[in-house]
Enzyme design. Structure first.
Site, PDB file in Angstrom:
ATOM      1  CD  GLU A 149      -2.926   1.345   2.210  1.00 45.62           C
ATOM      2  OE1 GLU A 149      -3.480   0.377   2.762  1.00 45.62           O
ATOM      3  OE2 GLU A 149      -3.059   2.535   2.579  1.00 45.62           O
ATOM      4  CG  HIS A 161      -6.364   3.359  -0.243  1.00 43.28           C
ATOM      5  ND1 HIS A 161      -6.650   4.701  -0.052  1.00 43.28           N
ATOM      6  CD2 HIS A 161      -5.201   3.114   0.406  1.00 43.28           C
ATOM      7  CE1 HIS A 161      -5.680   5.241   0.680  1.00 43.28           C
ATOM      8  NE2 HIS A 161      -4.791   4.301   0.978  1.00 43.28           N
ATOM      9  CG  ASP A 168      -0.856   4.048   4.156  1.00 48.28           C
ATOM     10  OD1 ASP A 168      -0.833   4.488   2.983  1.00 48.28           O
ATOM     11  OD2 ASP A 168      -1.848   4.121   4.889  1.00 48.28           O
ATOM     12  CG  HIS A 203      -0.499   5.609  -1.328  1.00 51.50           C
ATOM     13  ND1 HIS A 203      -1.382   4.775  -1.963  1.00 51.50           N
ATOM     14  CD2 HIS A 203      -0.763   5.485  -0.004  1.00 51.50           C
ATOM     15  CE1 HIS A 203      -2.168   4.196  -1.055  1.00 51.50           C
ATOM     16  NE2 HIS A 203      -1.795   4.603   0.146  1.00 51.50           N
TER      17      HIS A 203
HETATM   18  C1  GRE Z   1      -3.575   7.161   2.780  1.00 52.52           C
HETATM   19  O1  GRE Z   1      -3.877   7.332   1.610  1.00 52.52           O
HETATM   20  O2  GRE Z   1      -3.294   6.046   3.191  1.00 52.52           O
HETATM   21  C2  GRE Z   1      -3.547   8.345   3.685  1.00 52.52           C
HETATM   22  C3  GRE Z   1      -3.964   9.586   3.214  1.00 52.52           C
HETATM   23  C4  GRE Z   1      -3.915  10.683   4.060  1.00 52.52           C
HETATM   24  C5  GRE Z   1      -3.494  10.536   5.356  1.00 52.52           C
HETATM   25  C6  GRE Z   1      -3.081   9.313   5.832  1.00 52.52           C
HETATM   26  C7  GRE Z   1      -3.121   8.210   5.012  1.00 52.52           C
HETATM   27  O3  GRE Z   1      -4.377   9.711   1.947  1.00 52.52           O
HETATM   28  O4  GRE Z   1      -2.753   7.009   5.468  1.00 52.52           O
HETATM   29 ZN    ZN Z   2      -2.889   4.356   1.913  1.00 49.60          ZN
END
Ligand code: GRE
Ligand code: ZN
Length: 325
Positions: free
Chosen positions: A8, A163, A286, A10
């Site tokens: 996960e 998600h 994350d 990004h």
């Molecule tokens: C996520 O996409 O996992 C996320 C956000 C914003 C804050 C924390 C977070 O988009 O984990």
């Molecule tokens: Zn995330």
């Protein structure tokens, strides 16, 4: 542990970058850099903390929060092309999940098919409900117009990562005056868990018995509620409308896989493994919202067996995503 796989994790492209500006100006220079960077800072941290591969995905809510359908389609395509470029440069270190314009189920199906068949993506990651045409038009994926989409996901045989995103304020006045509950503290999980239950209750998995759904954050709170949710449904004098054939726990254990993203807590990990089995839990961080060093240090020393650590840290992901590493 060396050779971990994290899924996960990004990145952002210019049109979606500001969606992640949620923690204030003091962290934005670093956070935005970590979202845009793929090959330098990120690879360096992966090397340092024993992550062999990241499966990359677009940030949130991104495509799901673009009501204009044409724009949603274009932004998803742009993101996926950038993801494809980066995975092609380092196929040994990166794989990708497709961003999908769920506002248009047919376009989402076409984009997923392109990403899997032409670009080698290993699945999709979608940020909760989509706003379709009107920003207040909230669309969940148990609705009938998504039937052909799910059929395609099943035929392509790739997992779908559901998600989180925040609920719209107009739909969730319960958070008024308590915005500390939004985002990862609470609302992300509450919103995503309900969406997962909608998929389950709709009978989606009776119609598509090969579908595989991934949830982050050790299951968005669902594992601890698995017994209770079915117990109460069974008690009703006049049963609720619940089209699915089996109880929630049946589908959750059969069709769902969980990751440790943003939830580095051993009792919760052990609970998830107890409910799901060690074959259905996978390590994740994350990035960039969580610290890779913290996540890896926790996981590498968590009090679980070495056999489970190898499965959760690596082997389950290799199998589920058919990774060639
Ligand atoms: C996520 O996409 O996992 C996320 C956000 C914003 C804050 C924390 C977070 O988009 O984990
Ligand atoms: Zn995330």
């Amino acid at each position: 542990m060396h050779g971990k796989i994290a899924l996960e994790e990004h990145m952002a492209i210019e049109p979606t970058l500001n969606d992640s500006k949620v923690f204030g100006a003091h962290v934005w220079p670093d956070l935005s850099h970590r979202l845009i960077d793929i090959q330098e800072t990120r690879l360096g941290e992966m090397d340092k903390h024993g992550i062999e591969m990241m499966i990359l995905s677009l940030n949130a809510p991104a495509v799901q929060a673009i009501p204009d359908i044409k724009t949603a389609i274009a932004v998803a395509r742009q993101a996926n092309d950038v993801l494809a470029e980066h995975t092609a440069r380092r196929p040994d270190r990166f794989a990708a999940f497709a961003a999908l314009p769920m506002q248009d189920p047919e376009a989402a199906t076409r984009e997923l098919t392109r990403c899997v068949n032409e670009l080698g993506f290993v699945g999709a990651l979608v940020n909760g409900f989509s706003q379709v045409t009107d920003p207040e038009n909230v669309t969940y994926y148990d609705l009938p117009q998504y039937e052909p989409f799910w059929q395609a996901v099943e035929a392509l045989d790739v997992p779908f990562y559901l998600h989180p995103r925040n609920p719209l304020p107009s739909w969730n006045r319960q958070y008024e005056g308590h915005n500390w509950l939004l985002g990862p503290n609470w609302a992300f999980s509450a919103e995503t868990a309900v969406h997962a239950f909608r998929l389950i209750g709709s009978g989606l998995f009776d119609r598509h018995p090969k579908l595989k759904i991934v949830l982050g954050h050790l299951g968005e709170g669902i594992p601890v509620q698995l017994w209770r949710i079915d117990g109460r449904n069974g008690w009703m004098n006049e049963p609720h409308r619940y089209p699915a054939k089996h109880g929630v726990a049946h589908y959750f254990r059969k069709h769902f896989h969980l990751t440790t993203s943003g939830n580095f807590h051993t009792p919760s990990l052990i609970n998830a493994v107890t409910e799901m089995g060690a074959d259905r839990v996978m390590f994740s961080v994350d990035w960039p919202f969580e610290d890779v060093g913290q996540g890896c240090a926790w996981f590498d020393s968590a009090e679980i067996s070495e056999a489970d650590r190898a499965k959760i840290g690596r082997e389950n992901a290799v199998k589920l995503f058919k990774l060639k590493i």
